[in-house]
Motif scaffolding. Structure first.
Motif, PDB file in Angstrom:
ATOM      1  N   ASN A 177     -24.583 -14.595   5.975  1.00 32.69           N
ATOM      2  CA  ASN A 177     -24.051 -13.333   6.116  1.00 32.69           C
ATOM      3  C   ASN A 177     -24.942 -12.279   6.128  1.00 32.69           C
ATOM      4  O   ASN A 177     -25.766 -11.767   5.376  1.00 32.69           O
ATOM      5  CB  ASN A 177     -23.376 -13.407   4.603  1.00 32.69           C
ATOM      6  N   GLY A 201     -17.411 -12.407  -8.532  1.00 36.04           N
ATOM      7  CA  GLY A 201     -16.900 -13.045  -7.676  1.00 36.04           C
ATOM      8  C   GLY A 201     -17.015 -12.697  -6.218  1.00 36.04           C
ATOM      9  O   GLY A 201     -16.999 -13.224  -4.842  1.00 36.04           O
ATOM     10  N   ARG A 202     -16.932 -11.535  -6.050  1.00 39.62           N
ATOM     11  CA  ARG A 202     -17.445 -10.810  -4.733  1.00 39.62           C
ATOM     12  C   ARG A 202     -18.897 -10.990  -4.330  1.00 39.62           C
ATOM     13  O   ARG A 202     -19.012 -11.166  -3.238  1.00 39.62           O
ATOM     14  CB  ARG A 202     -17.011  -9.130  -4.879  1.00 39.62           C
ATOM     15  N   ARG A 253     -18.832 -14.675  -3.026  1.00 41.95           N
ATOM     16  CA  ARG A 253     -18.266 -14.690  -1.941  1.00 41.95           C
ATOM     17  C   ARG A 253     -19.360 -14.391  -0.729  1.00 41.95           C
ATOM     18  O   ARG A 253     -19.522 -14.911   0.445  1.00 41.95           O
ATOM     19  CB  ARG A 253     -17.059 -14.051  -1.569  1.00 41.95           C
ATOM     20  N   ARG A 280     -22.633 -16.626   0.840  1.00 35.31           N
ATOM     21  CA  ARG A 280     -22.964 -17.490   1.684  1.00 35.31           C
ATOM     22  C   ARG A 280     -24.083 -17.472   2.819  1.00 35.31           C
ATOM     23  O   ARG A 280     -24.365 -16.189   3.095  1.00 35.31           O
ATOM     24  CB  ARG A 280     -21.600 -17.636   2.692  1.00 35.31           C
TER      25      ARG A 280
END
Length: 297
Positions: free
Chosen positions: A145, A135-136, A139, A142
């Motif tokens: 980033n 999950g990190r 995220r 994107r």
């Protein structure tokens, strides 16, 4: 009549620079997929992939050509140069996440037993922590980033640790043999004497520790002893010889030589560099690592 898709998929791929590869691990891609996914392969890759099957079932076929059933929660290791072929059951499908990665640190992780080329299917006791690491990465993925490559690379390190901890058969407190060795680490016992306490031969103890910690019993004990010695040197005024005795070395000269060889500096020099004593504080005694002090704010 409109029929919903048989599966859902989301994925991102990255191209880290040579400098990012030098951080040790570089994330090349991440994906989340669910349902009756298309069959993968047969193929061979030039990098590593961790495929986490959270739930559902399917099959895997490795270099030996045998087709093995897969039921979640299971980790599928895809390693460089190894042919593989796998797929979800078309009736039930499965819930999958995957992370592609590469880098020079994969060699050390393999030697430590975190990555197992000879064991492509690893049953997992729980996937919560590995999925959190994935999950990190998701995220961080994107677009735009600026920290993308470093964030995702760091999360791959975390993923490998969480997958190692989530192996089925590993209890919440870790391997009981390692736990007992850590408990008795400061006693002046030989490896053979430690083995006898567990009704094991030295060879059996070496196998168990290598499987659990990726090193020999001697190195495992040494890491614990030197860590405690550093704490005592930094936070107390105990003489060097007394520090050595506290961590299991009755010969102060041997302790000093061993410390200097492994740490790279003599105990007295380490104390000078890391001094932490605060007059009037509680730092005249090294706190128990299992019961750290609570600092009020």
């Amino acid at each position: 009549m409109h029929h919903p898709p048989a599966y859902r998929t989301w994925m991102r791929f990255f191209t880290p620079s040579p400098l990012h590869h030098r951080l040790g691990l570089a994330c090349l891609g991440v994906g989340l997929q669910h349902g009756a996914l298309p069959t993968v392969g047969p193929r061979t890759l030039d990098h590593h992939v961790a495929v986490i099957v959270d739930s559902g079932s399917g099959w895997f076929q490795g270099a030996d050509g045998r087709r093995t059933p897969v039921t979640g929660p299971t980790l599928i290791w895809l390693t460089p140069g190894t042919p593989h072929h796998y797929g979800a059951d078309p009736g039930t499908g499965w819930d999958e996440s995957f992370v592609d990665f590469t880098g020079p640190a994969t060699t050390a992780y393999t030697e430590l037993g975190y990555i197992e080329p000879g064991r492509p299917l690893v049953p997992l006791s729980d996937t919560a922590a590995p999925r959190a690491a994935v999950g990190r990465i998701v995220r961080a993925a994107r677009r735009g980033n600026p920290l993308l490559e470093v964030e995702t690379g760091a999360a791959v390190h975390e993923l490998l640790v969480s997958l190692r901890r989530a192996r089925a058969g590993t209890g919440p407190d870790g391997d009981p043999v390692l736990h007992a060795l850590a408990r008795d680490a400061f006693q002046p016992l030989t490896v053979a004497e430690h083995a006898a306490r567990h009704a094991m031969t030295p060879a059996e103890l070496r196998t168990a520790v290598r499987r659990g910690a990726g090193c020999s019993p001697k190195d495992y004990l040494l890491g614990i002893r030197l860590g405690r010695a550093k704490e005592l040197l930094a936070a107390t005024d105990l003489p060097i010889a007394a520090v050595g005795r506290r961590v299991g070395y009755d010969d102060p000269a041997y302790f000093s030589r061993l410390f200097a060889r492994r740490v790279g500096t003599a105990p007295v020099r380490f104390r000078e560099q890391q001094r932490r004593s605060v007059p009037g504080g509680w730092s005249d005694r090294a706190p128990d690592p299992d019961h750290p002090p609570t600092i009020a704010t």
